[in-house]
Design a protein around this motif. Structure first.
Motif, PDB file in Angstrom:
ATOM      1  N   LYS A 221       0.856  -1.185   0.000  1.00 15.75           N
ATOM      2  CA  LYS A 221       0.000   0.000   0.000  1.00 15.75           C
ATOM      3  C   LYS A 221       0.891   1.235   0.000  1.00 15.75           C
ATOM      4  CE  LYS A 221      -3.513  -2.416   2.613  1.00 15.75           C
ATOM      5  NZ  LYS A 221      -3.546  -3.089   3.874  1.00 15.75           N
ATOM      6  N   ILE A 222       0.570   2.179  -0.869  1.00 20.54           N
ATOM      7  CA  ILE A 222       1.341   3.409  -0.988  1.00 20.54           C
ATOM      8  C   ILE A 222       0.379   4.584  -0.883  1.00 20.54           C
ATOM      9  CG2 ILE A 222       2.869   4.776  -2.460  1.00 20.54           C
ATOM     10  CD1 ILE A 222       3.577   2.090  -3.881  1.00 20.54           C
ATOM     11  N   LYS A 223       0.662   5.478   0.044  1.00 22.33           N
ATOM     12  CA  LYS A 223      -0.162   6.679   0.152  1.00 22.33           C
ATOM     13  C   LYS A 223       0.081   7.547  -1.079  1.00 22.33           C
ATOM     14  CE  LYS A 223      -0.974   7.140   5.049  1.00 22.33           C
ATOM     15  NZ  LYS A 223      -0.889   8.012   6.214  1.00 22.33           N
ATOM     16  N   PRO A 224      -0.986   7.985  -1.723  1.00 22.78           N
ATOM     17  CA  PRO A 224      -0.829   8.766  -2.955  1.00 22.78           C
ATOM     18  C   PRO A 224       0.038  10.014  -2.790  1.00 22.78           C
ATOM     19  CG  PRO A 224      -3.118   8.142  -2.643  1.00 22.78           C
ATOM     20  CD  PRO A 224      -2.378   7.742  -1.404  1.00 22.78           C
ATOM     21  N   GLU A 225      -0.012  10.639  -1.623  1.00 23.60           N
ATOM     22  CA  GLU A 225       0.741  11.874  -1.436  1.00 23.60           C
ATOM     23  C   GLU A 225       2.255  11.675  -1.415  1.00 23.60           C
ATOM     24  OE1 GLU A 225      -0.937  10.704   2.683  1.00 23.60           O
ATOM     25  OE2 GLU A 225      -1.691  10.765   0.648  1.00 23.60           O
ATOM     26  N   VAL A 226       2.730  10.423  -1.300  1.00 19.06           N
ATOM     27  CA  VAL A 226       4.179  10.200  -1.315  1.00 19.06           C
ATOM     28  C   VAL A 226       4.690   9.889  -2.717  1.00 19.06           C
ATOM     29  CG1 VAL A 226       4.248   9.442   1.076  1.00 19.06           C
ATOM     30  CG2 VAL A 226       4.092   7.744  -0.741  1.00 19.06           C
ATOM     31  N   VAL A 227       3.804   9.809  -3.674  1.00 15.65           N
ATOM     32  CA  VAL A 227       4.217   9.545  -5.042  1.00 15.65           C
ATOM     33  C   VAL A 227       4.654  10.865  -5.675  1.00 15.65           C
ATOM     34  CG1 VAL A 227       3.537   8.650  -7.303  1.00 15.65           C
ATOM     35  CG2 VAL A 227       2.615   7.605  -5.214  1.00 15.65           C
ATOM     36  N   ASP A 228       5.967  11.009  -5.773  1.00 13.92           N
ATOM     37  CA  ASP A 228       6.562  12.221  -6.330  1.00 13.92           C
ATOM     38  C   ASP A 228       7.344  11.814  -7.579  1.00 13.92           C
ATOM     39  OD1 ASP A 228       7.964  14.500  -6.984  1.00 13.92           O
ATOM     40  OD2 ASP A 228       8.895  14.748  -5.007  1.00 13.92           O
ATOM     41  N   PRO A 229       6.864  12.199  -8.766  1.00 17.55           N
ATOM     42  CA  PRO A 229       7.557  11.801  -9.997  1.00 17.55           C
ATOM     43  C   PRO A 229       9.003  12.284 -10.058  1.00 17.55           C
ATOM     44  CG  PRO A 229       5.582  13.093 -10.498  1.00 17.55           C
ATOM     45  CD  PRO A 229       5.691  12.999  -9.021  1.00 17.55           C
ATOM     46  N   ASP A 230       9.317  13.311  -9.278  1.00 14.42           N
ATOM     47  CA  ASP A 230      10.685  13.825  -9.277  1.00 14.42           C
ATOM     48  C   ASP A 230      11.585  13.085  -8.285  1.00 14.42           C
ATOM     49  OD1 ASP A 230      10.067  15.753 -11.213  1.00 14.42           O
ATOM     50  OD2 ASP A 230       9.342  17.149  -9.678  1.00 14.42           O
ATOM     51  N   ASP A 231      11.007  12.198  -7.483  1.00 14.10           N
ATOM     52  CA  ASP A 231      11.799  11.473  -6.486  1.00 14.10           C
ATOM     53  C   ASP A 231      11.345  10.010  -6.399  1.00 14.10           C
ATOM     54  OD1 ASP A 231      13.640  10.871  -4.554  1.00 14.10           O
ATOM     55  OD2 ASP A 231      12.712  12.070  -2.966  1.00 14.10           O
ATOM     56  N   VAL A 232      11.416   9.334  -7.520  1.00 15.88           N
ATOM     57  CA  VAL A 232      11.011   7.932  -7.596  1.00 15.88           C
ATOM     58  C   VAL A 232      11.910   7.060  -6.722  1.00 15.88           C
ATOM     59  CG1 VAL A 232      10.744   5.957  -9.151  1.00 15.88           C
ATOM     60  CG2 VAL A 232       9.991   8.225  -9.865  1.00 15.88           C
ATOM     61  N   GLU A 233      13.185   7.425  -6.625  1.00 18.40           N
ATOM     62  CA  GLU A 233      14.127   6.634  -5.839  1.00 18.40           C
ATOM     63  C   GLU A 233      13.711   6.536  -4.375  1.00 18.40           C
ATOM     64  OE1 GLU A 233      18.262   7.581  -6.232  1.00 18.40           O
ATOM     65  OE2 GLU A 233      18.124   7.629  -8.414  1.00 18.40           O
ATOM     66  N   MET A 234      13.189   7.611  -3.818  1.00 16.81           N
ATOM     67  CA  MET A 234      12.757   7.581  -2.428  1.00 16.81           C
ATOM     68  C   MET A 234      11.618   6.571  -2.256  1.00 16.81           C
ATOM     69  SD  MET A 234      10.754  10.203   0.087  1.00 16.81           S
ATOM     70  CE  MET A 234       9.356  10.054  -0.981  1.00 16.81           C
ATOM     71  N   LEU A 235      10.671   6.584  -3.165  1.00 17.43           N
ATOM     72  CA  LEU A 235       9.551   5.654  -3.093  1.00 17.43           C
ATOM     73  C   LEU A 235      10.043   4.211  -3.237  1.00 17.43           C
ATOM     74  CD1 LEU A 235       6.569   5.107  -2.828  1.00 17.43           C
ATOM     75  CD2 LEU A 235       6.311   5.574  -5.276  1.00 17.43           C
ATOM     76  N   GLN A 236      10.961   3.982  -4.141  1.00 13.71           N
ATOM     77  CA  GLN A 236      11.527   2.643  -4.306  1.00 13.71           C
ATOM     78  C   GLN A 236      12.203   2.176  -3.017  1.00 13.71           C
ATOM     79  OE1 GLN A 236      13.978   3.583  -7.681  1.00 13.71           O
ATOM     80  NE2 GLN A 236      12.520   2.703  -9.138  1.00 13.71           N
ATOM     81  N   ASP A 237      12.962   3.070  -2.404  1.00 18.08           N
ATOM     82  CA  ASP A 237      13.636   2.733  -1.151  1.00 18.08           C
ATOM     83  C   ASP A 237      12.637   2.413  -0.047  1.00 18.08           C
ATOM     84  OD1 ASP A 237      16.101   3.083  -2.343  1.00 18.08           O
ATOM     85  OD2 ASP A 237      16.428   5.094  -1.500  1.00 18.08           O
ATOM     86  N   LEU A 238      11.552   3.168   0.020  1.00 16.65           N
ATOM     87  CA  LEU A 238      10.522   2.913   1.026  1.00 16.65           C
ATOM     88  C   LEU A 238       9.865   1.544   0.810  1.00 16.65           C
ATOM     89  CD1 LEU A 238       8.798   6.414   1.315  1.00 16.65           C
ATOM     90  CD2 LEU A 238      10.162   5.264   3.079  1.00 16.65           C
TER      91      LEU A 238
END
Length: 113
Positions: free
Chosen positions: A63-80
């Motif tokens: 599950k991913i909160k929509p507000e953490v989806v930042d197209p300019d920082d995909v790496e952070m989301l991948q790490d999470l």
């Protein structure tokens, strides 16, 4: 070997030893089935990403909160996502090891789980 079983076994016989081994095997199988039916959840990033795995160590939900989806920082989301998955897998492994320790009285039996 002396009549009546193994020396030092308190007069127990081979049939009792076999019955105990079969009982232990059944308990191990039951424990493994119980663990396989459980799910383990881990949340990281202040609730940004949640991963759920089962006792078979399969990823069953992310599950991913929509507000953490930042197209300019995909790496952070991948790490999470990686962090949440690894933590959930660790929880499953820790519970499995804990249950095994209970079953074996703390003995380390190579090849078990």
């Amino acid at each position: 070997m002396a009549k009546g079983g193994f020396p030092g076994m308190g007069g127990g016989n081979m049939n009792n030893l076999i019955k105990q081994a079969q009982k232990f095997q059944k308990q191990m199988e039951d424990m493994q089935k119980d663990l396989e039916n459980k799910s383990f959840e881990a949340t990281v990033g202040g609730g940004a990403v949640t991963a759920v795995v089962n006792g078979k160590k399969q990823l069953i939900d992310v599950k991913i909160k929509p507000e953490v989806v930042d197209p300019d920082d995909v790496e952070m989301l991948q790490d999470l996502i990686i962090s949440a998955c690894n933590e959930a897998f660790k929880k499953a492994e820790d519970e499995s090891a804990g249950e095994m320790k209970k079953m074996t009285g703390g003995m380390n039996i190579p090849g078990m789980f």
